[in-house]
Design a protein around this motif. Structure first.
Motif, PDB file in Angstrom:
ATOM      1  N   LEU A 142       0.832  -1.204   0.000  1.00  0.00           N
ATOM      2  CA  LEU A 142       0.000   0.000   0.000  1.00  0.00           C
ATOM      3  C   LEU A 142       0.869   1.258   0.000  1.00  0.00           C
ATOM      4  O   LEU A 142       0.529   2.277  -0.597  1.00  0.00           O
ATOM      5  CB  LEU A 142      -0.915   0.020   1.230  1.00  0.00           C
ATOM      6  N   LEU A 143       1.991   1.168   0.694  1.00  0.00           N
ATOM      7  CA  LEU A 143       2.862   2.335   0.835  1.00  0.00           C
ATOM      8  C   LEU A 143       4.040   2.315  -0.136  1.00  0.00           C
ATOM      9  O   LEU A 143       4.978   3.086   0.025  1.00  0.00           O
ATOM     10  CB  LEU A 143       3.395   2.407   2.278  1.00  0.00           C
ATOM     11  N   HIS A 144       3.984   1.473  -1.131  1.00  0.00           N
ATOM     12  CA  HIS A 144       5.091   1.418  -2.092  1.00  0.00           C
ATOM     13  C   HIS A 144       5.217   2.764  -2.790  1.00  0.00           C
ATOM     14  O   HIS A 144       4.228   3.321  -3.265  1.00  0.00           O
ATOM     15  CB  HIS A 144       4.875   0.306  -3.115  1.00  0.00           C
ATOM     16  N   PRO A 145       6.441   3.309  -2.883  1.00  0.00           N
ATOM     17  CA  PRO A 145       6.610   4.658  -3.442  1.00  0.00           C
ATOM     18  C   PRO A 145       6.187   4.747  -4.915  1.00  0.00           C
ATOM     19  O   PRO A 145       5.740   5.801  -5.348  1.00  0.00           O
ATOM     20  CB  PRO A 145       8.105   4.931  -3.307  1.00  0.00           C
ATOM     21  N   GLU A 146       6.331   3.653  -5.657  1.00  0.00           N
ATOM     22  CA  GLU A 146       6.032   3.726  -7.086  1.00  0.00           C
ATOM     23  C   GLU A 146       4.656   3.200  -7.445  1.00  0.00           C
ATOM     24  O   GLU A 146       3.976   3.772  -8.284  1.00  0.00           O
ATOM     25  CB  GLU A 146       7.074   2.907  -7.867  1.00  0.00           C
ATOM     26  N   VAL A 147       4.271   2.088  -6.846  1.00  0.00           N
ATOM     27  CA  VAL A 147       3.027   1.430  -7.278  1.00  0.00           C
ATOM     28  C   VAL A 147       1.992   1.335  -6.169  1.00  0.00           C
ATOM     29  O   VAL A 147       0.958   0.715  -6.333  1.00  0.00           O
ATOM     30  CB  VAL A 147       3.336   0.009  -7.830  1.00  0.00           C
ATOM     31  N   GLY A 148       2.276   1.968  -5.026  1.00  0.00           N
ATOM     32  CA  GLY A 148       1.355   1.865  -3.896  1.00  0.00           C
ATOM     33  C   GLY A 148       0.117   2.731  -4.060  1.00  0.00           C
ATOM     34  O   GLY A 148       0.135   3.768  -4.717  1.00  0.00           O
ATOM     35  N   LEU A 149      -0.955   2.299  -3.399  1.00  0.00           N
ATOM     36  CA  LEU A 149      -2.240   2.998  -3.496  1.00  0.00           C
ATOM     37  C   LEU A 149      -2.169   4.408  -2.923  1.00  0.00           C
ATOM     38  O   LEU A 149      -2.740   5.351  -3.485  1.00  0.00           O
ATOM     39  CB  LEU A 149      -3.313   2.177  -2.766  1.00  0.00           C
ATOM     40  N   PHE A 150      -1.475   4.558  -1.824  1.00  0.00           N
ATOM     41  CA  PHE A 150      -1.428   5.866  -1.170  1.00  0.00           C
ATOM     42  C   PHE A 150      -0.778   6.902  -2.093  1.00  0.00           C
ATOM     43  O   PHE A 150      -1.310   8.017  -2.244  1.00  0.00           O
ATOM     44  CB  PHE A 150      -0.630   5.756   0.139  1.00  0.00           C
ATOM     45  N   ASN A 151       0.348   6.551  -2.672  1.00  0.00           N
ATOM     46  CA  ASN A 151       1.012   7.520  -3.549  1.00  0.00           C
ATOM     47  C   ASN A 151       0.229   7.733  -4.844  1.00  0.00           C
ATOM     48  O   ASN A 151       0.296   8.807  -5.438  1.00  0.00           O
ATOM     49  CB  ASN A 151       2.446   7.073  -3.855  1.00  0.00           C
ATOM     50  N   TYR A 152      -0.512   6.724  -5.243  1.00  0.00           N
ATOM     51  CA  TYR A 152      -1.339   6.891  -6.437  1.00  0.00           C
ATOM     52  C   TYR A 152      -2.394   7.969  -6.185  1.00  0.00           C
ATOM     53  O   TYR A 152      -2.632   8.841  -7.022  1.00  0.00           O
ATOM     54  CB  TYR A 152      -1.999   5.562  -6.805  1.00  0.00           C
TER      55      TYR A 152
ATOM     56  N   GLY B 238       6.016  11.555 -21.169  1.00  0.00           N
ATOM     57  CA  GLY B 238       6.284  12.953 -20.833  1.00  0.00           C
ATOM     58  C   GLY B 238       5.668  13.429 -19.534  1.00  0.00           C
ATOM     59  O   GLY B 238       5.440  14.628 -19.339  1.00  0.00           O
ATOM     60  N   ASP B 239       5.434  12.515 -18.586  1.00  0.00           N
ATOM     61  CA  ASP B 239       4.833  12.943 -17.333  1.00  0.00           C
ATOM     62  C   ASP B 239       5.877  13.244 -16.261  1.00  0.00           C
ATOM     63  O   ASP B 239       5.535  13.426 -15.096  1.00  0.00           O
ATOM     64  CB  ASP B 239       3.851  11.870 -16.819  1.00  0.00           C
ATOM     65  N   GLY B 240       7.125  13.243 -16.660  1.00  0.00           N
ATOM     66  CA  GLY B 240       8.175  13.566 -15.697  1.00  0.00           C
ATOM     67  C   GLY B 240       8.679  12.363 -14.937  1.00  0.00           C
ATOM     68  O   GLY B 240       9.612  12.477 -14.147  1.00  0.00           O
ATOM     69  N   LYS B 241       8.071  11.206 -15.163  1.00  0.00           N
ATOM     70  CA  LYS B 241       8.524   9.989 -14.481  1.00  0.00           C
ATOM     71  C   LYS B 241       9.138   9.054 -15.524  1.00  0.00           C
ATOM     72  O   LYS B 241       8.549   8.845 -16.599  1.00  0.00           O
ATOM     73  CB  LYS B 241       7.347   9.283 -13.797  1.00  0.00           C
ATOM     74  N   THR B 242      10.282   8.519 -15.199  1.00  0.00           N
ATOM     75  CA  THR B 242      10.950   7.621 -16.136  1.00  0.00           C
ATOM     76  C   THR B 242      10.150   6.340 -16.311  1.00  0.00           C
ATOM     77  O   THR B 242       9.752   5.712 -15.330  1.00  0.00           O
ATOM     78  CB  THR B 242      12.365   7.279 -15.608  1.00  0.00           C
ATOM     79  N   GLN B 294      23.613  12.122 -11.588  1.00  0.00           N
ATOM     80  CA  GLN B 294      24.006  12.968 -12.717  1.00  0.00           C
ATOM     81  C   GLN B 294      23.456  12.381 -14.016  1.00  0.00           C
ATOM     82  O   GLN B 294      22.769  13.048 -14.769  1.00  0.00           O
ATOM     83  CB  GLN B 294      25.530  13.060 -12.780  1.00  0.00           C
ATOM     84  N   HIS B 295      23.710  11.096 -14.244  1.00  0.00           N
ATOM     85  CA  HIS B 295      23.238  10.470 -15.473  1.00  0.00           C
ATOM     86  C   HIS B 295      21.783  10.019 -15.359  1.00  0.00           C
ATOM     87  O   HIS B 295      21.077   9.970 -16.353  1.00  0.00           O
ATOM     88  CB  HIS B 295      24.119   9.258 -15.824  1.00  0.00           C
ATOM     89  N   LYS B 296      21.364   9.695 -14.127  1.00  0.00           N
ATOM     90  CA  LYS B 296      19.962   9.314 -13.844  1.00  0.00           C
ATOM     91  C   LYS B 296      19.492   8.193 -14.771  1.00  0.00           C
ATOM     92  O   LYS B 296      18.444   8.280 -15.409  1.00  0.00           O
ATOM     93  CB  LYS B 296      19.043  10.538 -13.997  1.00  0.00           C
ATOM     94  N   VAL B 297      20.232   7.123 -14.797  1.00  0.00           N
ATOM     95  CA  VAL B 297      19.888   6.009 -15.672  1.00  0.00           C
ATOM     96  C   VAL B 297      19.513   4.749 -14.902  1.00  0.00           C
ATOM     97  O   VAL B 297      19.247   3.723 -15.524  1.00  0.00           O
ATOM     98  CB  VAL B 297      21.044   5.694 -16.656  1.00  0.00           C
ATOM     99  N   VAL B 298      19.538   4.812 -13.572  1.00  0.00           N
ATOM    100  CA  VAL B 298      19.156   3.641 -12.775  1.00  0.00           C
ATOM    101  C   VAL B 298      17.974   4.000 -11.891  1.00  0.00           C
ATOM    102  O   VAL B 298      17.842   5.146 -11.459  1.00  0.00           O
ATOM    103  CB  VAL B 298      20.330   3.118 -11.907  1.00  0.00           C
ATOM    104  N   PRO B 299      17.094   3.038 -11.624  1.00  0.00           N
ATOM    105  CA  PRO B 299      15.964   3.328 -10.733  1.00  0.00           C
ATOM    106  C   PRO B 299      16.460   3.583  -9.316  1.00  0.00           C
ATOM    107  O   PRO B 299      17.445   2.989  -8.879  1.00  0.00           O
ATOM    108  CB  PRO B 299      15.115   2.050 -10.811  1.00  0.00           C
TER     109      PRO B 299
END
Lengths: 313, 491
Positions: A142-152, B238-242, B294-299
């Motif tokens: 739920l709290l996952h920074p990328e795919v969690g519901l809260f951040n969504y 183009g939403d600013g997220k890789t 700097q390169h921002k190529v890794v998650p």
């Protein structure tokens, strides 16, 4: 000629003592299962653990006596001892008062006459029934920074997303939130509900007559009457909260950047991952003494604010 | 005392006599066995009872339990391994073959949970040892330092006498694998599998083709890697997220590899000194910091929370990843359905080289060892030979793709028909070459490997999360922490 009763009195005393001894023996016999269990599973292991705390022991070799070296290392050299103590204190000092207040307010709410009261009580209690491992896993997602519901939801509302468990600054507040989710509507609320049934109605009526509003009645009648229950919940809450472990073990493994490396996690890692059983025993004893002293302090301070009905002032 | 009347007695006697008469008049039954089921068990006692009666024939099925006479001196040996590891396939097959080959020995497999760095498995073995219930053989690995830990604590036995008595040729294995297993002048096991940690770069071949980017070759540098990753990193909507990351880097236990191309190493050769604040290591770690910021190529670490690189790559969000031999099985499980085509084609090349042509990799060896507690060391050693021979090495390669630690596998046609990749022949040839050239493994002399990795993970994590800058003061502080750990007594 008088009758000499001294012999009778002596015989009576001996018979009385014998009866007392027999009664005592029977009593001990009845509680012997508990005594044996206490000795085997508590007292003797504690004594062995104390001995191990004075040793270097990794299971594979016999313990090697090293005196108080483990204790010295903990207080002086272990880079994670004091930080883990402070992190645990932070977690406890925030989560316990919030939890007690939350449970009390929820209990007051659940104590009102309203439709569906039983259903609401059930829903609020359900999180307590969720196993802690499942809770940790559920909230990790739920709290996952990328795919969690809260951040969504935050993203959809145009608000900045939060790192939650993945950020060192927000990881402990996130764990506090998870802990409160699981505990506010649980046993603490039930205990408060029971306590609320004991608030004297006549005092509330008297307060009504004196023109007290809801807050006045709550603060001046309900809370003092509930103070023993609040005290009980605080003591148990602190003892339980100091032992926080499963959430950080499953959810974050002590990270990120040590931020959720709590004291009990430190003990478990020393014992079962690094095989420093002697050092882990020392940490456990330090913890035991600290909890004991803290609880004694709480009991001593309780005389300042806990009111027992019928007690002389 | 109740006195029976005469009438009562006569009544009883008459009843009894009638019963006897009736019984005597019953036709006798002959049991003729028409179907016999023989159940052979392992128990000692052999009993067989056949009842034959006269007169009437009755067809009857009987089960005759004949308990197998136990062969004299059948030796039971116990092999302890981790649950769920890919070599489990090997164990099942080879144990059966071993038991057939040695009828006077029965080898049994016991599996226990692994856990991170197999810590649960190690704890289980220690508990068994403490309880006096240790088995005869066990698995271990060089990577978590269990192999050395077991040797140091006397859990595994010195194999030199066994090797000598058997005239066993250690030269049949890759030399780097044999070298890493040397401990205090001897060997404490045999090498079963060997690989080169995260010494490969896996990449999505279809994606590179789609973007018109030339595939990397083995002849490339660390800067070439970043250029490739930059070309592949993309914010598609183009939403600013890789949406697609160019690459991923192993910052956990594989951290030691990243600094090798810069001429550095996290520990000295003896494992007694921390070298985090050496100029070479700092250069390597700062290079990695630039990759992130700097390169921002890794998650970011936040993006990787609870997810592994294979999942990210399988979902199309990662174009390349630093990985190893073992990833073939992991990736195939994610992208290859049981029937039909894989979601995308992938290939692997050696990680780029740095100064002095050093690539980021180190040898990792899975070992099998006879325990000190074993009362049948020779028989157990024979079992270990079964797990480390050519046939076992091929079965390992056909299983999850990580071959045995042997030199003589690669010409076998079965190796090249495993269908792990598009061209197994070429892939195994590459791995063979890399095994010959990989870097040595360094571990702390006091064997506190897991504690050390935890420090690397927790402390250096602050860099990749942007909580700290890679200043000299930061590296000095970490170096002090690591050095203090290295000065602790051997665990």
């Amino acid at each position: 000629m008088g009758v000499d009763l001294s012999g009778v009195a002596a015989v009576s005393t001996r018979r009385g003592q014998s009866r007392t001894r027999r009664a005592s023996f029977k009593g001990y016999l009845f509680i012997s299962p508990w005594i044996i269990g206490f000795l085997l599973f508590v007292a003797i292991p504690m004594a062995v653990s104390f001995w191990l705390s004075l040793s270097r022991y990794n299971i594979m070799q016999p313990p090697e006596y090293i005196g108080i070296e483990n204790y010295r290392y903990a207080f002086q050299d272990d880079p994670q001892f004091w930080p883990s103590v402070l992190r645990t204190l932070y977690f406890t000092v925030v989560s316990v008062p919030l939890g007690v207040i939350g449970s009390l307010l929820l209990a007051v709410l659940m104590n009102r006459d309203m439709r569906g009261k039983a259903a609401f009580r059930t829903f609020f209690f359900l999180p307590t029934l969720t196993p802690i491992i499942a809770t940790a896993l559920l909230w990790s997602w739920l709290l996952h920074p990328e795919v969690g519901l809260f951040n969504y939801v935050l993203f959809r509302l145009g608000l900045p997303t939060i790192g939650w468990l993945a950020n060192a600054k927000t990881s402990v507040p996130s764990l506090i939130m998870i802990s409160l989710w699981g505990s506010i509507g649980g046993n603490r609320m039930i205990i408060f509900l029971a306590g609320l049934q004991g608030v004297p109605v006549e005092l509330l009526e008297a307060a009504d007559l004196d023109g007290a509003n809801r807050w006045d009645k709550f603060w001046n009648v309900t809370v003092p009457t509930l103070s023993p229950v609040i005290f009980f919940n605080l003591v148990l809450g602190f003892i339980g909260s100091f032992q926080v472990f499963a959430l950080s073990y499953v959810g974050t493994d002590g990270g990120p950047s040590w931020s959720t490396w709590f004291y009990m996690l430190h003990v478990v890692k020393q014992a079962l991952t690094y095989f420093e059983m002697g050092y882990a025993s020392a940490l456990a004893w330090i913890f035991f003494v600290f909890i004991l002293l803290f609880t004694i302090l709480q009991v001593r301070l309780s005389s300042l604010w806990v009111f027992y009905a019928g007690e002389r002032s | 005392m109740a006195i029976s009347s005469r009438r009562h007695f006569l009544r009883l006697a008459a009843t009894g006599a009638t019963g006897l008469a009736l019984a005597a008049c019953q036709p006798k039954v002959v049991e003729k066995v028409v179907k016999e089921t023989v159940v052979v068990t392992e128990k000692e006692v052999v009993k067989e009872t056949v009842v034959v009666k006269e007169a009437v024939e009755v067809e009857k099925e009987v089960t005759r339990v004949v308990e197998k006479e136990k062969a004299a001196d059948v030796i039971q040996i116990r092999y302890m391994a981790r649950i769920g590891q890919t070599e489990a396939l090997l164990y099942g097959q080879r144990l059966m073959e071993f038991n057939d080959l040695y009828p006077n020995v029965k080898a049994n497999l016991e599996q226990y949970p692994g856990g991170p760095f197999a810590s649960d498995y190690v704890a289980k073995l220690f508990a068994l040892q403490a309880a006096g219930d240790m088995g005869d053989a066990c698995w271990s690995a060089s990577h978590g330092a269990h192999y050395f830990f077991f040797a140091e604590r006397g859990l595994t036995t010195d194999h030199a006498p066994l090797i000598e008595a058997d005239s066993f040729d250690m030269g049949q294995f890759f030399q780097p694998a044999v070298d890493v297993m040397g401990y205090k002048g001897s060997y404490y096991g045999l090498p079963m599998k060997a690989h080169i940690s995260n010494g490969l770069l896996g990449y999505n071949r279809d994606l590179l083709e789609e973007k018109g980017i030339a595939e990397p070759t083995g002849d490339w540098t660390m800067d070439d890697w970043i250029i490739l990753a930059s070309q592949l990193t993309e914010d598609a909507d183009g939403d600013g997220k890789t949406d697609t990351w160019g690459t991923n880097v192993s910052t956990g236990s594989g951290l030691m590899d990243i600094v090798l191309p810069f001429g550095g190493n996290l520990l000295n050769e003896e494992g007694t000194e921390a070298q985090i604040n050496s100029a070479e290591v700092k250069e390597g770690l700062r290079w990695l910091y630039d990759v992130y910021f700097q390169h921002k190529v890794v998650p970011s670490p936040e993006a990787m929370q609870g997810i592994n690189s294979y999942q990210l790559m399988a979902s199309g969000k990662l174009a390349t990843l630093q990985t190893g031999f073992y990833s073939v099985g992991n990736l195939n499980a994610l992208i290859k359905p049981e029937k039909g085509e894989a979601r995308f084609r992938y290939w692997m090349v050696p990680m780029p080289y740095g100064v002095n042509s050093v690539r980021p990799n180190h040898i990792v060896v899975d070992c099998v060892s006879v325990t000190s507690a074993s009362e049948h060391k020779q028989e157990t050693f024979d079992l270990l030979k079964t797990f480390t021979d050519k046939e076992a090495g091929i079965q390992l390669a056909m299983g999850d793709g990580v071959p045995g630690a042997r030199l003589d596998l690669y010409d076998d046609p079965r190796m090249n028909g495993s269908h792990h990749t598009e061209n197994d022949t070429e892939m195994f040839a590459l791995w063979q070459q890399m095994l010959k050239e990989c870097n040595a493994f360094r571990y702390p002399q006091n064997l506190r490997n897991i504690e050390l990795y935890n420090i690397y993970s927790q402390e250096l994590d602050k860099l990749w999360r942007g909580e700290e800058d890679p200043t000299d003061a930061f590296f000095d502080r970490i170096n002090v922490l690591v050095q203090k750990l290295l000065e602790r007594p051997t665990v």
